[in-house]
Design an enzyme around this catalytic site. Structure first.
Site, mmCIF file in Angstrom:
data_model
loop_
_atom_site.group_PDB
_atom_site.id
_atom_site.type_symbol
_atom_site.label_atom_id
_atom_site.label_comp_id
_atom_site.label_asym_id
_atom_site.label_seq_id
_atom_site.Cartn_x
_atom_site.Cartn_y
_atom_site.Cartn_z
ATOM 1 C CE LYS A 88 -4.550 0.857 0.344
ATOM 2 N NZ LYS A 88 -5.649 0.061 -0.231
ATOM 3 N N GLY A 188 -20.756 6.680 4.507
ATOM 4 C CA GLY A 188 -19.840 6.986 3.416
ATOM 5 C C GLY A 188 -20.444 6.565 2.099
#
Length: 371
Positions: A88, A188
């Protein structure tokens, strides 16, 4: 700086959250780029994971986020059945303020310098257009636009996979793989969440939403007036009659404050690293709340971008993402047999696959050396 270094080194070398193979700090003063690329494991193959662009409160927070997210990608890719490891990256700063073509090109050069050990894609704060720019400097960028040979927006299959996880949760808990008549709260409704809302409404669910961005809420309500919006996540998790809670924003949504307040019977969402710290999974189980491990159900996106490495085919990807339903049920079954929370069961299965891959690699190397 000493405190930050000590904290990072402790996480890398002495913490159970460590074990990373490589962490690269990237800086390009001309463009203002400050980034961290974390490679957790290449046991199954090159490390694949997105690039998060975020205004972190501190550099230490950015590094620790990269470490946690990359570790999660190792487990996600293993559970998705991909021959890829976990990595990541985070770019530090407000993308609305500092994101430029020059900065993204500089970042692409750092990705290229790793020689394919890390393959990047989109994440929070980065988009398909950004990956098109990054790809001008590296072969190892996925999530590009279709006109540039990519798969396009990976949020589409991320949401589809989460929906499959919800269906499996419903099957396990209520004996029927449908959300019809269930009340689902989505925290979200940006890149992934608004697609998830579409699946839920098509399946007959009652949907309640919230988002820190008013424009994201308004987009959903304008298209679907039957959806209800609440002020914030605190109000959402306390919604009366909520069956499923879907955290689809940033990590840490499940913590010592939110878990006791949850009214939902199931947690299944797209956000990464939903468990704020070890032990939260047990707190959920003790309350009788079924938790569908985040890195299992949100793997649709990584399945999509990984397919770019072999020549993208959407139908092939969607077929793979559909299997998230079966994988989620497998985890629930393993958890019941072993007497552990689903998160621990998923970890065991993923760790077994990575261990077997490392053992096979070691054995192959030994044979090669003997020859």
């Amino acid at each position: 700086m000493t405190e930050m270094t000590d904290g990072v080194l402790h996480t890398l070398f002495r913490s159970e959250q460590g074990g990373h193979e490589q962490v690269v700090l990237c800086q390009d003063r001309a463009s203002g780029l400050k980034a961290v690329i974390a490679i957790h494991s290449t046991a199954l193959g090159p490390a694949l994971g997105g690039t998060r662009f975020h205004a972190y409160a501190s550099d230490e927070e950015a590094v620790l986020d990269a470490l946690n997210l990359s570790r999660g990608m190792s487990y996600k890719n293993a559970m998705a059945g991909l021959d890829l490891g976990g990595g990541k990256a985070v770019i530090i700063g407000d993308p609305d303020v500092i994101k430029t073509e020059e900065l993204l090109l500089a970042y692409g050069r750092f990705v290229e310098s790793l020689g394919g050990r890390y393959v990047t894609a989109c994440d929070v704060g980065t988009y398909v257009a950004d990956m098109d720019i990054v790809a001008r400097e590296t072969r190892w960028a996925t999530g590009r636009s279709p006109e540039n040979g990519g798969a396009g927006d990976s949020s589409v299959l991320t949401a589809f996979g989460v929906f499959q996880g919800m269906r499996a949760s419903a099957q396990h808990l209520w004996g029927d793989p449908t959300l019809r008549g269930r009340k689902v709260g989505v925290a979200g409704v940006g890149k992934v969440g608004h697609y998830l809302v579409e699946h839920l409404l098509e399946d007959g669910a009652e949907v309640v939403i919230t988002d820190v961005r008013e424009e994201s809420v308004r987009r959903v309500l304008d298209k679907h007036p039957q959806v209800t919006a609440v002020a914030d996540t605190d109000a959402l998790i306390r919604t009366e009659g909520l069956d499923i809670y879907a955290p689809c924003a940033l990590g840490g949504a499940l913590n010592d404050e939110t878990v006791p307040a949850l009214t939902a019977k199931v947690v299944c969402g797209a956000a990464n690293n939903q468990l704020a710290h070890p032990g939260v999974e047990k707190d959920l189980a003790d309350r009788g709340i079924l938790y569908a491990p985040d890195y299992v159900v949100n793997a649709g996106g990584v399945i999509q971008v990984a397919d770019e490495l072999h020549g993208f085919d959407f139908d092939r990807c969607k077929t793979k993402a559909t299997k998230i339903f079966d994988t989620t049920l497998e985890i629930f079954a393993r958890a019941k047999v072993d007497g552990i929370p689903p998160a621990a069961a998923a970890d065991r299965i993923a760790e077994q696959r990575m261990a077997e891959a490392r053992a096979a690699r070691t054995a192959k190397a030994a044979v090669t050396q003997a020859l």
